[in-house]
Design an enzyme around this catalytic site. Structure first.
Site, PDB file in Angstrom:
ATOM      1  N   GLU A  40     102.032  44.167  49.656  1.00 34.70           N
ATOM      2  CA  GLU A  40     102.189  42.931  48.865  1.00 34.70           C
ATOM      3  C   GLU A  40     103.657  42.669  48.504  1.00 34.70           C
ATOM      4  O   GLU A  40     104.040  42.622  47.335  1.00 34.70           O
ATOM      5  CB  GLU A  40     101.322  43.001  47.605  1.00 34.70           C
ATOM      6  CG  GLU A  40      99.845  43.009  47.956  1.00 34.70           C
ATOM      7  CD  GLU A  40      98.914  43.048  46.759  1.00 34.70           C
ATOM      8  OE1 GLU A  40      99.337  43.514  45.695  1.00 34.70           O
ATOM      9  OE2 GLU A  40      97.759  42.629  46.898  1.00 34.70           O
ATOM     10  N   GLU A  43      92.764  43.958  52.285  1.00 35.92           N
ATOM     11  CA  GLU A  43      92.176  44.193  50.960  1.00 35.92           C
ATOM     12  C   GLU A  43      91.342  42.985  50.581  1.00 35.92           C
ATOM     13  O   GLU A  43      91.787  41.850  50.762  1.00 35.92           O
ATOM     14  CB  GLU A  43      93.253  44.358  49.881  1.00 35.92           C
ATOM     15  CG  GLU A  43      94.001  45.654  49.907  1.00 35.92           C
ATOM     16  CD  GLU A  43      94.967  45.800  48.720  1.00 35.92           C
ATOM     17  OE1 GLU A  43      94.657  45.312  47.621  1.00 35.92           O
ATOM     18  OE2 GLU A  43      96.025  46.411  48.931  1.00 35.92           O
TER      19      GLU A  43
HETATM   20  C1  BG6 Z   1      96.249  44.905  45.108  1.00 42.27           C
HETATM   21  C2  BG6 Z   1      96.903  46.247  45.287  1.00 42.27           C
HETATM   22  O1  BG6 Z   1      97.152  44.064  44.485  1.00 42.27           O
HETATM   23  O2  BG6 Z   1      95.155  44.816  44.266  1.00 42.27           O
HETATM   24  C3  BG6 Z   1      95.991  47.428  45.033  1.00 42.27           C
HETATM   25  O3  BG6 Z   1      97.462  46.351  46.570  1.00 42.27           O
HETATM   26  C4  BG6 Z   1      95.148  47.150  43.815  1.00 42.27           C
HETATM   27  O4  BG6 Z   1      96.771  48.579  44.908  1.00 42.27           O
HETATM   28  C5  BG6 Z   1      94.295  45.924  44.112  1.00 42.27           C
HETATM   29  O5  BG6 Z   1      94.353  48.221  43.418  1.00 42.27           O
HETATM   30  C6  BG6 Z   1      93.302  45.594  43.018  1.00 42.27           C
HETATM   31  O6  BG6 Z   1      93.952  45.523  41.796  1.00 42.27           O
HETATM   32  P1  BG6 Z   1      93.451  46.366  40.557  1.00 42.27           P
HETATM   33  O7  BG6 Z   1      94.433  46.067  39.512  1.00 42.27           O
HETATM   34  O8  BG6 Z   1      92.099  45.859  40.261  1.00 42.27           O
HETATM   35  O9  BG6 Z   1      93.445  47.788  40.949  1.00 42.27           O
END
Ligand code: BG6
Length: 472
Positions: A175, A370
């Site tokens: 990101e 993701e």
């Molecule tokens: C993304 C990141 O922004 O979101 C991850 O790459 C992160 O590392 C994921 O875990 C979800 O965010 P969160 O804050 O719910 O863990």
């Protein structure tokens, strides 16, 4: 309706700092993620020494460093074709710039990749996922310093060379555009803010240094691993315009340029867009940007667009957002959308929009690395988790993904976030769970650490088995 491609890479994703634990084992150095605790998540002011009174979730996380064989076996049971993970720089080079890499750590990932291949699982590896060696922060001040470029490239070269026969898919920076969230200057840039700092200038400088490092890595990776795919990764949250008032339309355009398209232009076209350069000039930002940097950026463009997708957002001036409220809820309000328990908007159609938008603009293959729903799961007395809400969330997103493929977009794969429960990146909680596999741990680290298959585990297995044809 088109089917998913035969070779479609279904799977899941995790990062090292959120899963491995073992924070000082086998010669690992302290990383910036190791300093995060309840008091400091989402902040850009940090203490650089550990405080014995605080609990640091990443120190133990879900112990993946030791349990990876059992966990990968569970992924293989679901039929994963791909597994995204990250290597912590501080394992390979404990101080970031040590003369020799840490052989024990290199061997660990050799074994881990072998374990993946044993089950026919393709590893997808991130080099920098919200962490870097603390020693580099102390010595160089993090990514605001251009010395970081070659130190990072040396780390990248070490792992490209070592794993050239084991890893084909790479991400340099997780990101990369998140640097524009003030709270991520520390997590993504290793920068600690001081009174009077020009934040905008720092963000542009960090971004520039990472762009140059990324481009150098792309070139190098192609030389060492012919046929590899490499790029930095994006957080894809496109801003929607709130009304058809032209003023809103323009604000939305500017927001998307600043937060999304400028990054994609540099990564994929190899050049800075006019509006970015214009802003630097107009606001008199002092950025160390040399002609040779621009040449390097031109020559090192990415092969694909790996991105995370959780939500769409409303246009706001992002530099005014204070991520000490790291829930993000204030940023993403949209009256047409429901939100998760953590206030993140749920927008499956947004995924189709992003896929089409990026493909229209750049024409490169896309990879959703993701996506997922962070939710409070309940483990029943008979060790089940009935997470129908997660299944419903994922089903709707996969339906839109399929529609995008039917639109003609070239998508390489889909690795859902936190395929096994892990520590939240924005809050440090365990209770914000994304996984198909429940990990019995609480926010304070208590619990057995045992793994249990959730209902979504069996559902995703069927999705993969039928190559996305059966989503029921
Ligand atoms: C993304 C990141 O922004 O979101 C991850 O790459 C992160 O590392 C994921 O875990 C979800 O965010 P969160 O804050 O719910 O863990």
């Amino acid at each position: 309706m088109k089917n998913f491609p035969e070779q479609f890479l279904w799977g899941g994703a995790i990062s090292a700092n959120q899963s491995e634990g073992a924070f000082h084992e086998d010669g690992k150095g302290l990383s910036t993620a190791d300093l995060l605790c309840k008091e400091t998540y989402g902040k850009d002011e940090m203490k650089l020494e550990l405080d014995p009174d605080y609990y640091y979730p990443c120190h133990t996380a879900i112990d993946f460093y030791h349990t990876y064989k059992e966990d990968i076996q569970l992924f293989s049971e679901m039929g994963f074709k791909c597994f995204r993970l990250s290597i912590p720089w501080s394992r390979i080079f404990p101080n970031g710039d040590d003369e020799q890499p840490n052989e024990k750590a290199l061997r660990h990932y050799d074994d881990l990749f072998d374990e993946c291949h044993k089950y026919g699982i393709e590893p997808l590896v991130t080099l920098s996922h919200c962490e870097m060696p603390v020693a580099l922060l102390k010595k160089y001040g993090g990514w605001k310093n251009r010395d970081m470029i070659d130190i990072f490239v040396r780390y990248a070269k070490t792992v490209f060379t070592r794993y050239r026969n084991k890893v084909k898919y790479w991400i340099t920076f997780n990101e990369i555009n998140f640097i524009f969230m003030k709270g991520f200057l520390y997590q993504n840039g290793g920068v600690i803010l001081r009174e009077g700092d020009n934040i905008k200038q720092l963000q542009y400088q960090v971004a520039h240094n990472q762009f140059v490092a990324n481009a150098k890595c792309v070139k190098l990776c192609h030389e060492i691993i012919p046929g590899s795919y490499i790029s930095a990764m994006m957080e894809a949250a496109i801003a929607y315009q709130p009304t058809c008032n032209p003023a809103d339309v323009f604000k939305t355009l500017s927001s998307n340029q600043e937060y999304t398209y400028a990054y994609l232009d540099v990564l994929l076209k190899g050049e800075y867009p006019y509006y970015w350069l214009n802003r630097i000039e107009k606001e008199n930002l002092k950025i160390d940007m040399r002609p040779e940097d621009l040449q390097i950026i031109k020559e090192g463009t990415g092969d694909y667009i790996p991105f995370s997708y959780y939500m769409s957002r409303m246009p706001v001036e992002l530099d005014k957002v204070d991520l000490s409220d790291s829930s993000g809820s204030t940023i993403f309000e949209n009256p047409y959308l429901e939100t998760s328990e953590w206030g993140w908007s749920i927008d499956p159609i947004g995924l189709r929009i992003v896929l089409n938008d990026f493909y229209t603009r750049y024409g490169k293959p896309l990879f959703i690395v993701e996506n997922g729903l962070g939710a409070n799961d309940i483990l029943t007395e008979d060790y089940k988790v009935h997470d129908d809400y997660r299944i419903s969330y994922l089903r709707k997103h996969i339906e839109q993904l399929r529609l995008a493929i039917d639109d003609g977009v070239n998508v390489l794969g889909y690795t859902t976030w936190g395929c096994i429960d892990l520590v939240s990146q924005s809050t440090g909680e365990m209770s914000k769970r994304y996984g198909y596999i429940y990990v019995d741990l609480n926010n304070d680290g208590t619990g057995t650490g045992n793994r249990y298959r959730k209902d979504s585990f069996y559902w995703y297995k069927k999705v993969i088995e039928t190559n996305g044809n059966d989503l029921e």
